[in-house]
Design a protein around this motif. Structure first.
Motif, PDB file in Angstrom:
ATOM      1  N   UNK A 209       4.764 -17.217  62.462  1.00 24.45           N
ATOM      2  CA  UNK A 209       3.441 -16.629  62.221  1.00 24.45           C
ATOM      3  C   UNK A 209       2.980 -15.821  63.429  1.00 24.45           C
ATOM      4  N   UNK A 210       3.201 -16.366  64.621  1.00 20.27           N
ATOM      5  CA  UNK A 210       2.807 -15.669  65.846  1.00 20.27           C
ATOM      6  C   UNK A 210       3.599 -14.378  66.011  1.00 20.27           C
ATOM      7  N   UNK A 211       4.887 -14.434  65.729  1.00 21.33           N
ATOM      8  CA  UNK A 211       5.717 -13.227  65.853  1.00 21.33           C
ATOM      9  C   UNK A 211       5.311 -12.156  64.841  1.00 21.33           C
TER      10      UNK A 211
ATOM     11  N   UNK B 168       1.399 -13.666  74.726  1.00 15.71           N
ATOM     12  CA  UNK B 168       2.128 -12.411  74.941  1.00 15.71           C
ATOM     13  C   UNK B 168       1.706 -11.321  73.960  1.00 15.71           C
ATOM     14  N   UNK B 169       0.934 -11.662  72.940  1.00 20.63           N
ATOM     15  CA  UNK B 169       0.475 -10.657  71.977  1.00 20.63           C
ATOM     16  C   UNK B 169      -0.515  -9.720  72.667  1.00 20.63           C
ATOM     17  N   UNK B 170      -0.353  -8.448  72.446  1.00 17.44           N
ATOM     18  CA  UNK B 170      -1.187  -7.461  73.110  1.00 17.44           C
ATOM     19  C   UNK B 170      -2.676  -7.717  72.884  1.00 17.44           C
ATOM     20  N   UNK B 171      -3.397  -7.890  73.977  1.00 20.11           N
ATOM     21  CA  UNK B 171      -4.843  -8.045  73.911  1.00 20.11           C
ATOM     22  C   UNK B 171      -5.344  -9.387  73.423  1.00 20.11           C
ATOM     23  N   UNK B 172      -4.449 -10.324  73.151  1.00 23.48           N
ATOM     24  CA  UNK B 172      -4.866 -11.590  72.552  1.00 23.48           C
ATOM     25  C   UNK B 172      -5.711 -12.427  73.504  1.00 23.48           C
TER      26      UNK B 172
ATOM     27  N   UNK C 268       6.529 -15.380  54.721  1.00 21.26           N
ATOM     28  CA  UNK C 268       6.958 -15.606  53.340  1.00 21.26           C
ATOM     29  C   UNK C 268       7.284 -17.065  53.067  1.00 21.26           C
ATOM     30  N   UNK C 269       7.295 -17.901  54.100  1.00 20.22           N
ATOM     31  CA  UNK C 269       7.611 -19.319  53.975  1.00 20.22           C
ATOM     32  C   UNK C 269       7.515 -19.972  55.336  1.00 20.22           C
ATOM     33  N   UNK C 270       7.731 -21.258  55.393  1.00 24.16           N
ATOM     34  CA  UNK C 270       7.650 -21.970  56.673  1.00 24.16           C
ATOM     35  C   UNK C 270       8.735 -21.493  57.630  1.00 24.16           C
ATOM     36  N   UNK C 271       8.314 -20.946  58.758  1.00 24.15           N
ATOM     37  CA  UNK C 271       9.264 -20.518  59.778  1.00 24.15           C
ATOM     38  C   UNK C 271      10.054 -19.277  59.428  1.00 24.15           C
ATOM     39  N   UNK C 272       9.666 -18.553  58.377  1.00 27.48           N
ATOM     40  CA  UNK C 272      10.416 -17.363  57.951  1.00 27.48           C
ATOM     41  C   UNK C 272       9.887 -16.126  58.659  1.00 27.48           C
ATOM     42  N   UNK C 273      10.695 -15.515  59.463  1.00 24.70           N
ATOM     43  CA  UNK C 273      10.309 -14.283  60.145  1.00 24.70           C
ATOM     44  C   UNK C 273      10.809 -13.070  59.368  1.00 24.70           C
ATOM     45  N   UNK C 274      10.127 -11.951  59.565  1.00 21.73           N
ATOM     46  CA  UNK C 274      10.526 -10.713  58.891  1.00 21.73           C
ATOM     47  C   UNK C 274       9.402 -10.182  58.030  1.00 21.73           C
ATOM     48  N   UNK C 275       9.467  -8.888  57.751  1.00 18.94           N
ATOM     49  CA  UNK C 275       8.434  -8.240  56.947  1.00 18.94           C
ATOM     50  C   UNK C 275       8.239  -8.924  55.614  1.00 18.94           C
TER      51      UNK C 275
END
Length: 208
Positions: free
Chosen positions: A71-73, A113-117, A156-163
């Motif tokens: 989610x953070x990524x 590390x997220x910009x401006x967070x 898209x799901x638990x721990x799923x990265x990507x568009x």
């Protein structure tokens, strides 16, 4: 002959267990949480700083939720694709007495590390309660007038990265404020259960 039959039976049982385990994991990964009870208007009692001239985005996290790293990524990807006009607030919910490691977790490092967070410790979980946050990874977007425009998860799901469509929906609203209000499913640890079990060394994601 009996040993051959026993071998086939063992192989069949093993196959059933493997398939059953795979289906259980698939169900677990794609089972959303219920975070539908969030205020449609910015709560007046919130102590989170909000500039009237710009929208505000909040993500609620448990610092030790392993599936929230995705989610953070995804939030970082959304923020990086936008002009630097949004300051995301990331609330680490600490409803109980926090062990020292929680305030220096890898997830917190990624969020910082997220910009401006702006990373905030929600000691006591008061802000999470005000906003009805139940699940780590919940994202809320309020417009300049304090009206809720987006709420839900961005994976898209638990721990799923990507568009994914949820991420695209959030990005679309940020680019075009006239886009319709969007609600998406949230995939992550229960903030309540994670607090109860983290001190026992139990991964809350595995017990829900």
């Amino acid at each position: 002959m009996k040993s051959t039959s026993l071998g086939w039976m063992t192989a069949l049982i093993w196959a059933v267990l493997v398939c059953g385990g795979s289906l259980l994991l698939m169900w677990f990964d794609t089972r959303p949480s219920d975070d539908s009870h969030v205020p449609s208007q910015w709560p007046a009692e919130s102590r989170i700083d909000r500039a009237a001239s710009q929208p505000i985005l909040i993500m609620f996290l448990h610092p030790n939720c392993p599936c929230s790293r995705a989610s953070v990524h995804e939030l970082a990807a959304v923020i990086n694709a936008l002009a630097p006009r949004l300051v995301p607030r990331i609330e680490f919910v600490l409803r109980t007495e926090a062990i020292r490691d929680w305030r220096a977790s890898a997830l917190r490092h990624d969020a910082s590390s997220i910009r401006g967070a702006v990373v905030i410790d929600d000691d006591g979980g008061w802000e999470a309660a005000r906003f009805g946050a139940q699940t780590s990874g919940l994202v809320l977007l309020y417009d300049r007038s304090g009206v809720l425009r987006f709420h839900g998860g961005i994976t898209a799901g638990r721990g799923h990265e990507g568009g994914n469509r949820a991420e695209d929906s959030l990005a679309g609203i940020l680019r075009n404020p006239s886009t319709a209000i969007s609600q998406t499913s949230v995939y992550g640890c229960s903030l309540e259960l994670a607090q109860q079990h983290a001190t026992k060394g139990v991964n809350a994601c595995l017990i829900q």
